[in-house]
Scaffold this motif. Structure first.
Motif, PDB file in Angstrom:
ATOM      1  N   PHE A 163       0.764  -1.221   0.208  1.00  0.00           N
ATOM      2  CA  PHE A 163       0.060  -0.077  -0.004  1.00  0.00           C
ATOM      3  C   PHE A 163       0.816   1.335  -0.054  1.00  0.00           C
ATOM      4  O   PHE A 163       2.073   1.502   0.255  1.00  0.00           O
ATOM      5  N   THR A 172      -4.680   9.559   1.867  1.00  0.00           N
ATOM      6  CA  THR A 172      -5.356   8.410   1.024  1.00  0.00           C
ATOM      7  C   THR A 172      -4.444   7.238   0.898  1.00  0.00           C
ATOM      8  O   THR A 172      -3.163   7.294   1.017  1.00  0.00           O
ATOM      9  N   SER A 174      -3.505   3.708  -1.089  1.00  0.00           N
ATOM     10  CA  SER A 174      -3.819   3.042  -2.381  1.00  0.00           C
ATOM     11  C   SER A 174      -2.872   2.007  -2.597  1.00  0.00           C
ATOM     12  O   SER A 174      -1.910   1.651  -1.809  1.00  0.00           O
ATOM     13  N   THR A 176      -2.220  -1.477  -5.924  1.00  0.00           N
ATOM     14  CA  THR A 176      -2.468  -1.849  -7.130  1.00  0.00           C
ATOM     15  C   THR A 176      -2.408  -3.396  -7.419  1.00  0.00           C
ATOM     16  O   THR A 176      -1.155  -3.897  -7.041  1.00  0.00           O
ATOM     17  N   ASP A 195      -7.413  -3.158  -7.900  1.00  0.00           N
ATOM     18  CA  ASP A 195      -6.764  -1.705  -7.413  1.00  0.00           C
ATOM     19  C   ASP A 195      -7.632  -1.333  -6.439  1.00  0.00           C
ATOM     20  O   ASP A 195      -9.101  -1.151  -6.403  1.00  0.00           O
ATOM     21  N   GLU A 197      -8.443   2.217  -3.407  1.00  0.00           N
ATOM     22  CA  GLU A 197      -8.079   3.544  -3.020  1.00  0.00           C
ATOM     23  C   GLU A 197      -9.002   3.753  -1.756  1.00  0.00           C
ATOM     24  O   GLU A 197     -10.232   3.586  -2.131  1.00  0.00           O
ATOM     25  N   TRP A 198      -8.685   4.283  -0.911  1.00  0.00           N
ATOM     26  CA  TRP A 198      -9.331   4.434   0.440  1.00  0.00           C
ATOM     27  C   TRP A 198      -8.902   5.801   1.037  1.00  0.00           C
ATOM     28  O   TRP A 198      -7.813   6.319   1.433  1.00  0.00           O
ATOM     29  N   ASP A 199      -9.839   6.622   0.958  1.00  0.00           N
ATOM     30  CA  ASP A 199     -10.048   8.010   1.486  1.00  0.00           C
ATOM     31  C   ASP A 199      -9.989   7.820   3.077  1.00  0.00           C
ATOM     32  O   ASP A 199     -11.052   7.450   3.528  1.00  0.00           O
ATOM     33  N   SER A 208     -11.553  -1.293  -7.908  1.00  0.00           N
ATOM     34  CA  SER A 208     -11.490  -1.298  -9.348  1.00  0.00           C
ATOM     35  C   SER A 208     -12.298  -2.537 -10.077  1.00  0.00           C
ATOM     36  O   SER A 208     -12.814  -2.592 -11.182  1.00  0.00           O
ATOM     37  N   SER A 232     -17.589  -0.371  -4.414  1.00  0.00           N
ATOM     38  CA  SER A 232     -16.986   0.122  -3.026  1.00  0.00           C
ATOM     39  C   SER A 232     -17.523  -0.621  -1.916  1.00  0.00           C
ATOM     40  O   SER A 232     -18.666  -1.250  -1.861  1.00  0.00           O
TER      41      SER A 232
END
Length: 259
Positions: A163, A172, A174, A176, A195, A197-199, A208, A232
């Motif tokens: 990560f 964030t 993220s 991949t 992939d 992404e976590w705010d 993804s 999500s």
């Protein structure tokens, strides 16, 4: 040698904190013995177990020769900032110390800078500060074992990918092409090639898609799986939904469309 962005942020944080604390005073100093004793006294408010852990495990690590003086300075500065911002022992302070312990054990200098930059940024934003205790609570497991979220009912962890923590807009996390593993109540699922992404200011992980397999069954995961569209999931929940998915199985000729 150029200085990376996380290190620039951390250097700016330390400079700002030194100026701030020179005006407001400080409780913790960077001498390892006195810092360890002050921290043990502080965390004892949460119970004897925390105090014993601090004495037997964290303080020796704090005073070990492989911990740089600049790292002890950073720990002392952040402890003072957390106290000044009224982050209590049970709602963030002790978890910060445990996060630091995991960072020192991991020995990742870049992650040390990234993580502290995220903590400082969240601490200085009134809205994000409300979610900082949650991030700090998850941090020890995240740093040590890449466990993104762990609660009494479920756990989400990341494998096959590292990560990254960034500060583009909001803090964030993220990754991949990872393998996301969900476990809870005896069940286990794996989402491959995803992939994410976590705010970090909320508890929603955007993904993804990927390939979903069911673990613990008699079906061959190479021939019995589902491909997912973007979706999500709420990390603090017990499941997730995907609006579009294709289910493949050796038992059927054509994939089934579903969600």
């Amino acid at each position: 040698m150029p200085v990376s962005s996380p290190f620039r942020i951390l250097l700016a944080v330390i400079g700002w904190a030194l100026a701030f604390l020179s005006m407001h005073g400080q409780t913790f100093d960077s001498n390892c013995e006195s810092l360890g004793e002050m921290l043990r006294e502080k965390v004892s408010l949460s119970g004897a177990d925390a105090s014993q852990w601090m004495k037997k495990e964290f303080t020796p690590r704090l005073c070990a020769s492989d911990l740089r003086p600049s790292q002890r300075d950073t720990i002392a500065l952040f402890c003072n900032l957390l106290v000044d911002e009224r982050i209590t022992v049970t709602k963030g302070f002790l978890d910060y110390i445990k996060g630091v312990d995991a960072l020192v054990a991991r020995g990742d200098v870049a992650l040390w800078a990234d993580w502290h930059a995220v903590v400082f940024t969240m601490l200085q934003n009134r809205k994000w500060k409300k979610t900082l205790p949650s991030f700090l609570k998850q941090s020890p497991g995240l740093i040590a074992n890449q466990v993104l979220w762990k609660s009494a009912v479920a756990q989400w962890s990341l494998e096959d990918a590292a990560f990254e923590l960034t500060l583009d807009g909001t803090p964030t996390l993220s990754f991949t092409n990872g393998r996301l593993i969900g476990e809870g109540k005896g069940d286990r699922i794996e989402i491959h090639g995803v992939d994410g992404e976590w705010d970090l200011t909320d508890e929603t992980l955007s993904l993804s898609g990927g390939r979903l397999t069911w673990e613990g069954t008699t079906f061959n995961p190479l021939t019995h799986y589902a491909t997912l569209s973007e979706f999500s999931l709420k990390l603090d929940g017990t499941g997730f939904s995907c609006e579009s998915a294709l289910w493949y199985s050796e038992l059927i000729e054509e994939p089934l469309v579903g969600k």
